[in-house]
Design an enzyme around this catalytic site. Structure first.
Site, PDB file in Angstrom:
ATOM      1  N   LYS A  76      38.630  25.623  53.497  1.00 17.67           N
ATOM      2  CA  LYS A  76      38.023  26.956  53.399  1.00 17.67           C
ATOM      3  C   LYS A  76      38.340  27.557  52.055  1.00 17.67           C
ATOM      4  CE  LYS A  76      36.807  31.083  55.434  1.00 17.67           C
ATOM      5  NZ  LYS A  76      35.767  31.143  54.406  1.00 17.67           N
ATOM      6  N   LYS A 100      47.821  29.365  50.802  1.00 21.12           N
ATOM      7  CA  LYS A 100      47.606  30.647  51.496  1.00 21.12           C
ATOM      8  C   LYS A 100      47.399  30.405  52.986  1.00 21.12           C
ATOM      9  CE  LYS A 100      45.452  33.018  47.584  1.00 21.12           C
ATOM     10  NZ  LYS A 100      44.400  33.901  47.089  1.00 21.12           N
ATOM     11  N   LYS A 112      37.566  25.052  47.496  1.00 21.64           N
ATOM     12  CA  LYS A 112      37.080  26.017  46.494  1.00 21.64           C
ATOM     13  C   LYS A 112      35.844  25.446  45.829  1.00 21.64           C
ATOM     14  CE  LYS A 112      38.243  30.084  44.953  1.00 21.64           C
ATOM     15  NZ  LYS A 112      38.961  31.127  45.675  1.00 21.64           N
ATOM     16  N   THR A 196      41.480  42.003  50.725  1.00 19.22           N
ATOM     17  CA  THR A 196      42.502  41.572  49.762  1.00 19.22           C
ATOM     18  C   THR A 196      43.387  42.755  49.387  1.00 19.22           C
ATOM     19  OG1 THR A 196      41.047  39.860  48.933  1.00 19.22           O
ATOM     20  CG2 THR A 196      42.879  40.476  47.512  1.00 19.22           C
ATOM     21  N   ASN A 227      37.112  44.492  42.405  1.00 19.07           N
ATOM     22  CA  ASN A 227      37.178  44.564  43.866  1.00 19.07           C
ATOM     23  C   ASN A 227      38.616  44.807  44.333  1.00 19.07           C
ATOM     24  OD1 ASN A 227      37.877  43.000  46.493  1.00 19.07           O
ATOM     25  ND2 ASN A 227      35.734  43.496  46.724  1.00 19.07           N
ATOM     26  N   SER A 354      38.590  36.526  56.377  1.00 18.08           N
ATOM     27  CA  SER A 354      37.528  35.509  56.443  1.00 18.08           C
ATOM     28  C   SER A 354      37.701  34.657  57.692  1.00 18.08           C
ATOM     29  CB  SER A 354      37.577  34.592  55.213  1.00 18.08           C
ATOM     30  OG  SER A 354      36.696  35.053  54.221  1.00 18.08           O
TER      31      SER A 354
HETATM   32  P1  NAD Z   1      36.553  41.578  39.695  1.00 23.12           P
HETATM   33  O1  NAD Z   1      35.700  40.723  38.827  1.00 23.12           O
HETATM   34  O2  NAD Z   1      35.921  42.436  40.734  1.00 23.12           O
HETATM   35  O3  NAD Z   1      37.465  42.569  38.788  1.00 23.12           O
HETATM   36  C1  NAD Z   1      38.269  42.110  37.727  1.00 23.12           C
HETATM   37  C2  NAD Z   1      38.833  43.299  36.972  1.00 23.12           C
HETATM   38  O4  NAD Z   1      39.662  42.795  35.933  1.00 23.12           O
HETATM   39  C3  NAD Z   1      37.771  44.167  36.299  1.00 23.12           C
HETATM   40  O5  NAD Z   1      38.174  45.524  36.285  1.00 23.12           O
HETATM   41  C4  NAD Z   1      37.768  43.623  34.862  1.00 23.12           C
HETATM   42  O6  NAD Z   1      37.316  44.596  33.903  1.00 23.12           O
HETATM   43  C5  NAD Z   1      39.230  43.316  34.679  1.00 23.12           C
HETATM   44  N1  NAD Z   1      39.486  42.343  33.612  1.00 23.12           N
HETATM   45  C6  NAD Z   1      38.737  41.268  33.283  1.00 23.12           C
HETATM   46  N2  NAD Z   1      39.265  40.646  32.205  1.00 23.12           N
HETATM   47  C7  NAD Z   1      40.366  41.348  31.880  1.00 23.12           C
HETATM   48  C8  NAD Z   1      41.339  41.219  30.854  1.00 23.12           C
HETATM   49  N3  NAD Z   1      41.265  40.242  29.942  1.00 23.12           N
HETATM   50  N4  NAD Z   1      42.363  42.103  30.811  1.00 23.12           N
HETATM   51  C9  NAD Z   1      42.435  43.111  31.721  1.00 23.12           C
HETATM   52  N5  NAD Z   1      41.527  43.297  32.697  1.00 23.12           N
HETATM   53  C10 NAD Z   1      40.509  42.427  32.773  1.00 23.12           C
HETATM   54  O7  NAD Z   1      37.613  40.587  40.360  1.00 23.12           O
HETATM   55  P2  NAD Z   1      38.448  40.772  41.701  1.00 23.12           P
HETATM   56  O8  NAD Z   1      37.670  40.213  42.844  1.00 23.12           O
HETATM   57  O9  NAD Z   1      38.989  42.154  41.791  1.00 23.12           O
HETATM   58  O10 NAD Z   1      39.635  39.743  41.422  1.00 23.12           O
HETATM   59  C11 NAD Z   1      40.731  40.086  40.568  1.00 23.12           C
HETATM   60  C12 NAD Z   1      41.810  39.045  40.745  1.00 23.12           C
HETATM   61  O11 NAD Z   1      42.216  39.015  42.112  1.00 23.12           O
HETATM   62  C13 NAD Z   1      41.392  37.602  40.399  1.00 23.12           C
HETATM   63  O12 NAD Z   1      42.492  36.907  39.901  1.00 23.12           O
HETATM   64  C14 NAD Z   1      41.006  37.036  41.756  1.00 23.12           C
HETATM   65  O13 NAD Z   1      41.090  35.620  41.771  1.00 23.12           O
HETATM   66  C15 NAD Z   1      42.069  37.703  42.619  1.00 23.12           C
HETATM   67  N6  NAD Z   1      41.683  37.713  44.020  1.00 23.12           N
HETATM   68  C16 NAD Z   1      40.634  38.463  44.446  1.00 23.12           C
HETATM   69  C17 NAD Z   1      40.266  38.434  45.782  1.00 23.12           C
HETATM   70  C18 NAD Z   1      39.147  39.276  46.292  1.00 23.12           C
HETATM   71  O14 NAD Z   1      38.915  39.254  47.510  1.00 23.12           O
HETATM   72  N7  NAD Z   1      38.443  40.031  45.471  1.00 23.12           N
HETATM   73  C19 NAD Z   1      40.978  37.617  46.686  1.00 23.12           C
HETATM   74  C20 NAD Z   1      42.087  36.867  46.231  1.00 23.12           C
HETATM   75  C21 NAD Z   1      42.419  36.929  44.881  1.00 23.12           C
END
Ligand code: NAD
Length: 420
Positions: A76, A100, A112, A196, A227, A354
């Protein structure tokens, strides 16, 4: 960041994950063969997806699907659409998903997927054709009892809906349990979008209790306002915690009296950008070293490194992003007594809800928002306690403790199946 540099960093993410898995397996007493099995995905598919573009030309996209280990159950994990997706990154992300699943005790292994593309520069219909083409290309190896996709970076519930529709057409029956992160009307779950951030909040509260920090007066910095970061900021602000710093890819905002989160949420765009609207911004590097009690990296990998770890003021770091802290920095923070809640635990709320979505699809009976949140809390508090206890008992940092718990179940299942 130029493309070559980012590929080098991502390569490091895979090798550092492998090195912690190696350490975790030896601490648990497993033989070298177990590491040989678990250091790479058991299955990796590369596909070429032809897509008819709006101008009539055909563009060929490269996609991947990695299935790390399916000894416990079906694999998954999300599908990422990004121009810098690499095979190595998808492999590392599938291993993290296995960890996880082990940590929160879900009946899954990790998977993935990724497509090298930039949906921000494609039309709605082009993204739809690409999403459907990807499902056709990988349909042999995915399914509700084989491998269940979900959203990830730059994919969302609309893309999940197209993928579900394509899969249902191929199989000729409705298959809501093929994919999670769907819109509610297609069998999605309450609480999935903010899961998350909710999980990060639960872990943060548990960590604050261990450190004796009162969250009502606490100062929190969140790097990233997408997000994960924006929902988290909202939960913090609603609970009366002071969010003193936030950032996006273009800069950061800091105010020790607390930022107006509702105002910033109103003004952010759909890619999580808001700081461009302000003049008095600071850099992301500066933000990480500002005064606070709790720091949450929620943006991208390799943000806390050996260069800045000694200057971090927070006494708790909660990793909402995947891989934001390097191995060297983890060691420095741990020696300084900073409590680091690792990504494989802190961001496990998404895969947990999920799983709840898949369970609801399988039984055809749906839960309320409150039921989902209550079950998520139970799962994460227990996972936090197990990892914290193990880290104290075995005198290891929480990352290694989390890996030991995460890897143990798939190693056990592989052994019972007679694979090693
Ligand atoms: P997203 O694309 O919605 O948001 C990313 C944020 O980071 C944005 O505000 C963007 O402007 C900022 N960003 C991008 N590059 C940057 C940089 N160089 N320096 C500083 N800020 C920067 O992504 P998300 O879904 O919020 O995910 C963020 C992190 O959390 C990722 O590592 C993702 O793998 C992890 N994550 C997210 C989820 C989820 O459900 N959304 C689940 C597990 C892990």
């Amino acid at each position: 960041m130029d493309e070559d540099k980012s590929k080098v960093d991502k390569l490091d993410v895979l090798s550092s994950t492998q090195s912690i898995i190696h350490k975790a397996l030896s601490k648990l007493g497993y033989p070298e063969e177990m590491y040989e099995l678990l250091k790479e995905p058991i299955r990796m598919m590369t596909v070429r997806i032809p897509v008819r573009m709006d101008d009539g030309s055909t563009k060929i996209f490269t996609g991947y699907r990695a299935q790390h280990n399916d000894a416990v159950g079906p694999t998954k994990g999300g599908v990422r659409f990004h121009p810098q997706v690499t095979e190595k990154e998808v492999k590392a992300l599938s291993i993290w998903m296995s960890l996880k699943a082990g940590i929160v005790n879900l009946p899954y292994g990790g998977g993935k997927g990724g497509i090298v593309c930039d949906p921000r520069h494609m039309s709605f219909r082009e993204v739809e054709r690409l999403s459907r083409g990807y499902v056709r290309a990988i349909s042999q190896i995915v399914g509700p009892t084989k491998d269940i996709p979900a959203p990830d970076v730059l994919t969302n519930s609309q893309i999940m809906a197209w993928m579900l529709d394509e899969y249902s057409r191929i199989r000729e029956f409705d298959s809501p349990n093929f994919i999670t992160g769907k819109p509610l009307v297609l069998g999605g779950s309450h609480g999935r979008e903010s899961a998350t951030a909710k999980g990060v909040t639960i872990c943060m509260m548990e960590a604050a209790k261990k450190k004796g920090i009162d969250m009502t007066g606490a100062k929190v910095i969140i790097q990233g306002f997408g997000n994960a970061g924006s929902f988290l900021a909202k939960f913090m602000a609603d609970a009366g915690t002071r969010v003193v710093g936030i950032s996006d890819a273009y800069g950061a905002l800091y105010d020790e009296d607390g930022l107006d989160i509702d105002y910033l949420l109103d003004r952010r765009d759909s890619f999580g950008t808001v700081t461009k609207l302000f003049k008095d911004t600071i850099t992301n590097e500066e933000l990480l070293e500002k005064e606070c009690d709790i720091l949450v990296p929620a943006a991208i990998e390799n943000q806390i490194t050996s260069r800045n770890a000694a200057n971090i003021k927070a006494s708790i770091v909660v990793e909402a992003a995947n891989g934001p802290t390097t191995l060297e920095a983890t060691k420095i923070l741990s020696e300084r007594g900073v409590l680091l809640v690792p990504d494989v635990l802190a961001s496990a709320g998404g895969v947990t809800v999920s799983y709840f979505e898949w369970v609801q699809n399988n039984q055809g009976y749906y839960w309320t928002d409150e039921e989902v949140e209550g079950k998520l809390r139970t799962v994460l508090v227990e996972a936090f306690e197990n990892i914290y206890d193990l880290s104290v008992r075995r005198k290891v940092d929480m990352r290694l403790a989390a890996y030991m718990i995460g890897v143990r179940r798939m190693a056990e299942a592989s052994r019972f199946r007679g694979w090693v």
